[in-house]
Design an enzyme around this catalytic site. Structure first.
Site, PDB file in Angstrom:
ATOM      1  N   ASP A  29      27.668  32.840  40.638  1.00  0.00           N
ATOM      2  CA  ASP A  29      28.909  32.465  39.498  1.00  0.00           C
ATOM      3  C   ASP A  29      27.522  31.463  38.624  1.00  0.00           C
ATOM      4  OD1 ASP A  29      31.492  32.374  39.185  1.00  0.00           O
ATOM      5  OD2 ASP A  29      30.875  30.773  38.486  1.00  0.00           O
ATOM      6  N   SER A  92      40.179  33.731  34.577  1.00  0.00           N
ATOM      7  CA  SER A  92      40.246  32.811  33.114  1.00  0.00           C
ATOM      8  C   SER A  92      38.595  33.994  32.518  1.00  0.00           C
ATOM      9  CB  SER A  92      38.918  31.789  33.365  1.00  0.00           C
ATOM     10  OG  SER A  92      37.661  32.273  34.001  1.00  0.00           O
ATOM     11  N   HIS A  97      37.069  41.001  38.886  1.00  0.00           N
ATOM     12  CA  HIS A  97      35.523  40.275  39.210  1.00  0.00           C
ATOM     13  C   HIS A  97      37.010  39.962  41.141  1.00  0.00           C
ATOM     14  CE1 HIS A  97      37.064  37.112  36.990  1.00  0.00           C
ATOM     15  NE2 HIS A  97      36.969  36.407  37.622  1.00  0.00           N
ATOM     16  N   HIS A  99      35.342  37.485  43.945  1.00  0.00           N
ATOM     17  CA  HIS A  99      34.976  36.223  44.583  1.00  0.00           C
ATOM     18  C   HIS A  99      34.397  35.954  45.410  1.00  0.00           C
ATOM     19  CE1 HIS A  99      35.931  33.508  40.621  1.00  0.00           C
ATOM     20  NE2 HIS A  99      36.980  34.274  40.732  1.00  0.00           N
TER      21      HIS A  99
END
Ligand code: 5GP
Ligand code: ZN
Length: 111
Positions: A29, A92, A97, A99
């Site tokens: 990230d 956002s 995805h 995390h």
């Protein structure tokens, strides 16, 4: 192509992949929220995990298999895996995805 994660998956930015195969890529990230913060994404565009689960259930399972492998590779003793779905949940980037977070303690309930 407008989607930033589609561009990353295509290799357009030369992002370092911690894992990559025909269906899935993983990369760190940009704004890590923990010592380890990795994003694991399908190569194909799906706006969130709910859509991914319907369209490509095997790929959804693979995201978690890759998370398990990367957690071990990072030497994590525990980890948190998160999908934010919808703006109110903090999503956002509207390309699904997972995390993978680790390397510190996490509070519960989440903020
Ligand atoms: P969300 O808020 O949608 O659950 O998570 C999006 C994540 O993508 C955020 O943690 C954000 O830091 C990360 N991110 C946004 N743009 C980029 C980028 O261009 N490169 C990388 N590596 N991460 C990004
Ligand atoms: Zn996309």
């Amino acid at each position: 192509m407008e989607c930033i994660f589609c561009k990353i998956a295509s290799g357009e930015f030369g992002t370092e992949f911690l894992f990559a195969d025909a269906n899935v890529v993983a990369f760190r990230d940009l704004t890590p929220q923990a010592p380890t913060h990795i994003l694991i994404i399908p190569r194909n565009h799906h706006e969130d995990v709910d859509h991914l689960a319907v369209a490509e259930p095997a790929t959804l399972a693979q995201l978690f298999q890759v998370a398990t492998a990367l957690a071990a590779q990072e030497g994590l003793t525990g980890h948190r895996t998160v999908f934010n779905t919808g703006e109110s949940a903090g999503q956002s980037v509207f390309h699904a995805h997972l995390h993978l977070l680790g390397g510190r303690s996490f509070a519960w309930p989440p903020g």
